[in-house]
Design a protein around this motif. Sequence first.
Motif, PDB file in Angstrom:
ATOM      1  N   VAL A  14      -4.003   7.067 -55.135  1.00 20.71           N
ATOM      2  CA  VAL A  14      -5.033   8.028 -54.723  1.00 20.71           C
ATOM      3  C   VAL A  14      -5.869   8.433 -55.925  1.00 20.71           C
ATOM      4  O   VAL A  14      -7.100   8.505 -55.836  1.00 20.71           O
ATOM      5  N   ALA A  15      -5.216   8.700 -57.048  1.00 23.39           N
ATOM      6  CA  ALA A  15      -5.955   9.071 -58.260  1.00 23.39           C
ATOM      7  C   ALA A  15      -6.924   7.969 -58.657  1.00 23.39           C
ATOM      8  O   ALA A  15      -8.091   8.240 -58.982  1.00 23.39           O
ATOM      9  N   LEU A  22      -4.158  10.936 -63.035  1.00 17.85           N
ATOM     10  CA  LEU A  22      -3.035  11.397 -62.227  1.00 17.85           C
ATOM     11  C   LEU A  22      -2.778  12.884 -62.465  1.00 17.85           C
ATOM     12  O   LEU A  22      -2.514  13.624 -61.512  1.00 17.85           O
ATOM     13  N   SER A  23      -2.895  13.333 -63.706  1.00 21.91           N
ATOM     14  CA  SER A  23      -2.625  14.747 -63.991  1.00 21.91           C
ATOM     15  C   SER A  23      -3.620  15.662 -63.279  1.00 21.91           C
ATOM     16  O   SER A  23      -3.241  16.711 -62.759  1.00 21.91           O
ATOM     17  N   VAL A  24      -4.889  15.267 -63.222  1.00 19.24           N
ATOM     18  CA  VAL A  24      -5.885  16.078 -62.513  1.00 19.24           C
ATOM     19  C   VAL A  24      -5.579  16.084 -61.022  1.00 19.24           C
ATOM     20  O   VAL A  24      -5.576  17.127 -60.372  1.00 19.24           O
ATOM     21  N   LEU A  25      -5.305  14.917 -60.477  1.00 22.08           N
ATOM     22  CA  LEU A  25      -5.001  14.834 -59.053  1.00 22.08           C
ATOM     23  C   LEU A  25      -3.817  15.722 -58.690  1.00 22.08           C
ATOM     24  O   LEU A  25      -3.880  16.486 -57.720  1.00 22.08           O
ATOM     25  N   LEU A  26      -2.750  15.647 -59.461  1.00 24.06           N
ATOM     26  CA  LEU A  26      -1.555  16.428 -59.162  1.00 24.06           C
ATOM     27  C   LEU A  26      -1.797  17.920 -59.327  1.00 24.06           C
ATOM     28  O   LEU A  26      -1.277  18.725 -58.555  1.00 24.06           O
ATOM     29  N   ARG A  27      -2.592  18.291 -60.309  1.00 25.30           N
ATOM     30  CA  ARG A  27      -2.878  19.709 -60.521  1.00 25.30           C
ATOM     31  C   ARG A  27      -3.678  20.274 -59.342  1.00 25.30           C
ATOM     32  O   ARG A  27      -3.400  21.361 -58.845  1.00 25.30           O
TER      33      ARG A  27
END
Length: 51
Positions: A14-15, A22-27
């Motif tokens: 998805v990211a 990935l860190s932005v998506l998860l945040r």
Amino acid sequence: MSTWLNGGVEATRVAKWAGHSLSVLLRVYAKCLDGGEQAARDRVQRALEGR
């Protein structure tokens, strides 16, 4: 993106599709990943059973 995550698409994919790290998506979308405990356990069980 929340639809993709809730639909079972892995967060790394998805990211990439969204052009995010990935860190932005998860945040941003971590709240969408809550509550999937049983679905995750079911996927593991199906994999162990070879289905």
